[in-house]
Enzyme design. Structure first.
Site, PDB file in Angstrom:
ATOM      1  N   GLU A 139       0.875  -1.184   0.000  1.00  0.00           N
ATOM      2  CA  GLU A 139       0.000   0.000   0.000  1.00  0.00           C
ATOM      3  C   GLU A 139       0.907   1.228   0.000  1.00  0.00           C
ATOM      4  OE1 GLU A 139      -2.713   0.218   3.301  1.00  0.00           O
ATOM      5  OE2 GLU A 139      -3.721  -1.675   2.781  1.00  0.00           O
ATOM      6  N   ASP A 193      -6.041   8.005  11.010  1.00  0.00           N
ATOM      7  CA  ASP A 193      -4.711   7.524  11.376  1.00  0.00           C
ATOM      8  C   ASP A 193      -4.333   7.873  12.803  1.00  0.00           C
ATOM      9  OD1 ASP A 193      -3.938   7.866   8.055  1.00  0.00           O
ATOM     10  OD2 ASP A 193      -3.397   6.082   9.207  1.00  0.00           O
TER      11      ASP A 193
HETATM   12  O1  LIG Z   1      -1.415   1.003  10.958  1.00  0.00           O
HETATM   13  P1  LIG Z   1      -2.078  -0.328  11.218  1.00  0.00           P
HETATM   14  O2  LIG Z   1      -2.767  -0.359  12.585  1.00  0.00           O
HETATM   15  O3  LIG Z   1      -1.154  -1.488  10.973  1.00  0.00           O
HETATM   16  O4  LIG Z   1      -3.275  -0.466  10.130  1.00  0.00           O
HETATM   17  C1  LIG Z   1      -2.997  -0.544   8.709  1.00  0.00           C
HETATM   18  C2  LIG Z   1      -3.098   0.851   8.211  1.00  0.00           C
HETATM   19  O5  LIG Z   1      -1.929   1.546   8.612  1.00  0.00           O
HETATM   20  C3  LIG Z   1      -3.224   1.122   6.703  1.00  0.00           C
HETATM   21  O6  LIG Z   1      -3.953   0.156   6.005  1.00  0.00           O
HETATM   22  C4  LIG Z   1      -3.840   2.476   6.718  1.00  0.00           C
HETATM   23  C5  LIG Z   1      -3.124   3.659   6.775  1.00  0.00           C
HETATM   24  N1  LIG Z   1      -3.983   4.702   6.928  1.00  0.00           N
HETATM   25  C6  LIG Z   1      -5.285   4.227   7.005  1.00  0.00           C
HETATM   26  C7  LIG Z   1      -6.486   4.893   7.207  1.00  0.00           C
HETATM   27  C8  LIG Z   1      -7.663   4.134   7.255  1.00  0.00           C
HETATM   28  C9  LIG Z   1      -7.611   2.707   7.100  1.00  0.00           C
HETATM   29  C10 LIG Z   1      -6.384   2.015   6.895  1.00  0.00           C
HETATM   30  C11 LIG Z   1      -5.233   2.809   6.880  1.00  0.00           C
END
Ligand SMILES: O=P(O)(O)OC[C@@H](O)[C@@H](O)c1c[nH]c2ccccc12
Length: 269
Positions: free
Chosen positions: A49, A60
């Site tokens: 991603e 976030d």
């Molecule tokens: O950071 P984590 O807790 O590992 O979760 C994935 C996430 O970072 C990535 O998929 C993501 C980054 N920003 C987001 C905003 C909403 C949903 C998902 C995201």
């Protein structure tokens, strides 16, 4: 065939889950992002991603918020920069499928009509827009379909009766959010997580991936039993943050990259 579909098909044959890291592009700079993407491929990532830094990342937690601020402070990283980073990584031999991860505002600023042909030219296979609700995604979905790009939806444990409607129009895979709240590593997940994942599994033939909070091998292994992919963002971005001083000197960059390599190998085991 879209690269994302091909990778999931290959992993299904091998009965292996996809490891899907999230990376804020431009943190600490665009060249380092290319190096990190290549390292992630070598360490075992299945697809990546590519996060477009945004000034108001409402979903976030602190780690990714800091990462976005660093990228924007250093270089004002745009959607174009992130697409250029994808092209650069591809030109340096990276074969991983790329998923552009962005809030909706940068997409609107860039222009809906412009972004999809450029995503296609940049060989970006998927798009995640966390703040684009299903009710407003018709135009984006139509353009994505026309350009062979998967618009990957998010479903949450509270989506309930919306799950069927969301996944019925999904493409690529379904991103299951493990918990309520914002991104960030967690020691525990939503209490109904297993029944939620089962509900999503019953609602779609597409691969399902889980994200939010995963940071340890135990958590990765647990979700590998029921999901086709596991997304990890904050825990990886934290590794980048801690390695920033090592990235600053050419002589210590290999150490920074091997730190990320070690993190990934421990995580996916
Ligand atoms: O950071 P984590 O807790 O590992 O979760 C994935 C996430 O970072 C990535 O998929 C993501 C980054 N920003 C987001 C905003 C909403 C949903 C998902 C995201």
């Amino acid at each position: 065939m879209n690269r994302i579909d091909r990778v999931f098909a290959e992993l299904k044959q091998r009965k292996q889950p996809a490891f899907i890291p999230f990376l804020t592009i431009g943190d600490p700079d665009l060249k380092t992002s290319v190096d990190i993407i290549k390292q992630l491929e070598q360490s075992g990532a299945s697809m990546v991603e590519l996060g477009v830094p945004y000034s108001d990342p409402l979903a976030d937690g602190p780690v990714i918020q800091r990462s976005s601020m660093r990228a924007l402070k250093n270089h004002q990283v745009s959607v174009q920069d992130v697409m250029n980073t994808a092209r650069q990584a591809r030109s340096e031999g990276c074969e991983l499928p790329f998923i552009l991860f962005t809030y909706y505002n940068p997409v609107l600023q860039f222009g809906l009509e412009r972004i999809f042909p450029m995503l296609q030219e940049s060989e970006i296979s998927g798009l995640i827009i966390p703040d684009l609700p299903m009710e407003e995604d018709a135009e984006v979905r139509k353009l994505a379909d026309e350009h062979g790009i998967h618009l990957i939806p998010l479903v949450a444990p509270t989506s309930n009766d919306r799950i069927k409607r969301i996944v019925s129009r999904a493409s690529g895979f379904v991103y299951c959010v493990s918990s309520l709240g914002v991104t960030g590593t967690r020691t525990e997940f939503h209490s109904g997580i297993d029944s939620f994942l089962e509900t999503v599994r019953q609602s779609t033939a597409l691969p399902i991936a889980i994200g939010f909070g995963v940071s340890t091998h135990e958590q990765f292994a647990r979700f590998a039993e029921t999901c086709d992919g596991i997304v990890v963002g904050s825990a990886l971005v934290r590794q980048v943050e801690e390695a920033l001083p090592l990235f600053e000197q050419d002589a210590t960059r290999p150490q920074a990259l091997s730190r990320i390599d070690q993190f990934v190998r421990n995580l996916i085991g």
